[in-house]
Design a protein around this motif. Sequence first.
Motif, PDB file in Angstrom:
ATOM      1  N   ASP A 139       5.383  24.388  96.668  1.00  0.00           N
ATOM      2  CA  ASP A 139       3.970  24.731  96.535  1.00  0.00           C
ATOM      3  C   ASP A 139       3.651  25.405  95.203  1.00  0.00           C
ATOM      4  O   ASP A 139       3.111  26.513  95.164  1.00  0.00           O
ATOM      5  CB  ASP A 139       3.554  25.634  97.699  1.00  0.00           C
ATOM      6  CG  ASP A 139       2.050  25.871  97.730  1.00  0.00           C
ATOM      7  OD1 ASP A 139       1.309  25.005  97.229  1.00  0.00           O
ATOM      8  OD2 ASP A 139       1.621  26.925  98.243  1.00  0.00           O
ATOM      9  N   ASP A 140       3.996  24.754  94.087  1.00  0.00           N
ATOM     10  CA  ASP A 140       3.571  25.233  92.764  1.00  0.00           C
ATOM     11  C   ASP A 140       3.779  24.098  91.769  1.00  0.00           C
ATOM     12  O   ASP A 140       4.131  22.977  92.154  1.00  0.00           O
ATOM     13  CB  ASP A 140       4.326  26.503  92.343  1.00  0.00           C
ATOM     14  CG  ASP A 140       5.837  26.319  92.244  1.00  0.00           C
ATOM     15  OD1 ASP A 140       6.320  25.169  92.252  1.00  0.00           O
ATOM     16  OD2 ASP A 140       6.549  27.341  92.136  1.00  0.00           O
ATOM     17  N   GLY A 141       3.567  24.387  90.482  1.00  0.00           N
ATOM     18  CA  GLY A 141       3.680  23.332  89.482  1.00  0.00           C
ATOM     19  C   GLY A 141       5.065  22.734  89.394  1.00  0.00           C
ATOM     20  O   GLY A 141       5.220  21.513  89.237  1.00  0.00           O
ATOM     21  N   LEU A 181       5.519  20.452  92.307  1.00  0.00           N
ATOM     22  CA  LEU A 181       4.825  19.182  92.096  1.00  0.00           C
ATOM     23  C   LEU A 181       5.660  18.249  91.230  1.00  0.00           C
ATOM     24  O   LEU A 181       5.756  17.040  91.504  1.00  0.00           O
ATOM     25  CB  LEU A 181       3.469  19.442  91.448  1.00  0.00           C
ATOM     26  CG  LEU A 181       2.639  18.222  91.053  1.00  0.00           C
ATOM     27  CD1 LEU A 181       2.348  17.340  92.257  1.00  0.00           C
ATOM     28  CD2 LEU A 181       1.335  18.668  90.391  1.00  0.00           C
ATOM     29  N   THR A 205      -1.792  16.759  97.947  1.00  0.00           N
ATOM     30  CA  THR A 205      -2.465  18.057  97.959  1.00  0.00           C
ATOM     31  C   THR A 205      -2.865  18.492  96.558  1.00  0.00           C
ATOM     32  O   THR A 205      -3.898  19.146  96.364  1.00  0.00           O
ATOM     33  CB  THR A 205      -1.543  19.113  98.588  1.00  0.00           C
ATOM     34  OG1 THR A 205      -1.203  18.709  99.915  1.00  0.00           O
ATOM     35  CG2 THR A 205      -2.216  20.475  98.652  1.00  0.00           C
ATOM     36  N   ARG A 206      -2.063  18.128  95.558  1.00  0.00           N
ATOM     37  CA  ARG A 206      -2.306  18.540  94.176  1.00  0.00           C
ATOM     38  C   ARG A 206      -2.652  17.348  93.284  1.00  0.00           C
ATOM     39  O   ARG A 206      -2.318  17.326  92.104  1.00  0.00           O
ATOM     40  CB  ARG A 206      -1.066  19.262  93.638  1.00  0.00           C
ATOM     41  CG  ARG A 206      -0.790  20.578  94.341  1.00  0.00           C
ATOM     42  CD  ARG A 206       0.508  21.219  93.864  1.00  0.00           C
ATOM     43  NE  ARG A 206       0.648  22.559  94.396  1.00  0.00           N
ATOM     44  CZ  ARG A 206       0.275  23.670  93.763  1.00  0.00           C
ATOM     45  NH1 ARG A 206      -0.259  23.582  92.552  1.00  0.00           N
ATOM     46  NH2 ARG A 206       0.431  24.857  94.320  1.00  0.00           N
ATOM     47  N   GLN A 238      -4.604  18.098  90.059  1.00  0.00           N
ATOM     48  CA  GLN A 238      -3.755  18.778  89.078  1.00  0.00           C
ATOM     49  C   GLN A 238      -2.804  17.799  88.410  1.00  0.00           C
ATOM     50  O   GLN A 238      -2.612  17.823  87.194  1.00  0.00           O
ATOM     51  CB  GLN A 238      -2.958  19.885  89.766  1.00  0.00           C
ATOM     52  CG  GLN A 238      -1.979  20.617  88.851  1.00  0.00           C
ATOM     53  CD  GLN A 238      -1.111  21.605  89.618  1.00  0.00           C
ATOM     54  OE1 GLN A 238      -1.320  21.844  90.806  1.00  0.00           O
ATOM     55  NE2 GLN A 238      -0.119  22.172  88.939  1.00  0.00           N
ATOM     56  N   THR A 277      -2.460   9.894 100.179  1.00  0.00           N
ATOM     57  CA  THR A 277      -2.113  10.364  98.838  1.00  0.00           C
ATOM     58  C   THR A 277      -2.526   9.359  97.776  1.00  0.00           C
ATOM     59  O   THR A 277      -3.056   9.740  96.728  1.00  0.00           O
ATOM     60  CB  THR A 277      -0.614  10.671  98.746  1.00  0.00           C
ATOM     61  OG1 THR A 277      -0.321  11.785  99.607  1.00  0.00           O
ATOM     62  CG2 THR A 277      -0.202  11.038  97.326  1.00  0.00           C
TER      63      THR A 277
END
Length: 239
Positions: A53-55, A58, A135-136, A139, A185
Amino acid sequence: MGWLGRVLGGGGRQVQEDPVRQAALSAEVRQRFGAHLAVRPAEQVAAMVGLLDDGDGLAVAAGIVGEFADAAHADLLAQTTELYRRTGQRFPVDRRNYRPLWREAGGRLHWPLFALPGGLHPYVHVAAATTVVGTRAAQFVRATDPHPLLARLFEVLDLTTCGWEYGRVRVDHDGASLVGRLISTTRDVRAAMKEPPSLPPSVRELMRTNRAVDVFDLTGDRVVGTINVGGELRPALLT
């Protein structure tokens, strides 16, 4: 991690994250999650999504999808090469559309997604990675060229459904969940793109279908629902 580097560096844009931590996360998800654990895939997916759950997570998720698709493609190339050696018959392997291959040679192929090198499981690692990307999605699209990853997501969708139709793979709850995650997705990634690419032939063909397929429980003894892949793809990708 070579595929990951190409994805994150595409289009002249860079994701400024920590490659050392990404390598550690990639190793951790292989150790902590997978078919070797007596834990239901859905529970593992939820835990793995939280871990990524962060860059950096990802980036690792994108790499997992790419590595898995590349390994499946290599396996099918090896299988068709062996078929040519034995029979003299060539079977084209098209990453944008595996369906003609499976229609013609499915009875002589084994579905590779449960036994690929690298320790990645479709219903655990790939399902979680797909969820992280979805989810991202915004981004990811801002940070890099999303086209390679989008192609690999569609490729895994194609491979999974080909197994159902031609590879004698029984559709269970975890398989249906993976397909649902892939559809949502790809929808979210395309929605985040200014000019999404045309849909691959495999997806266009699936969209023309309207078959409800039985979904079995994990024992394979009881039908617990149905999934209509064409019916889910049309509203997700044509609006």
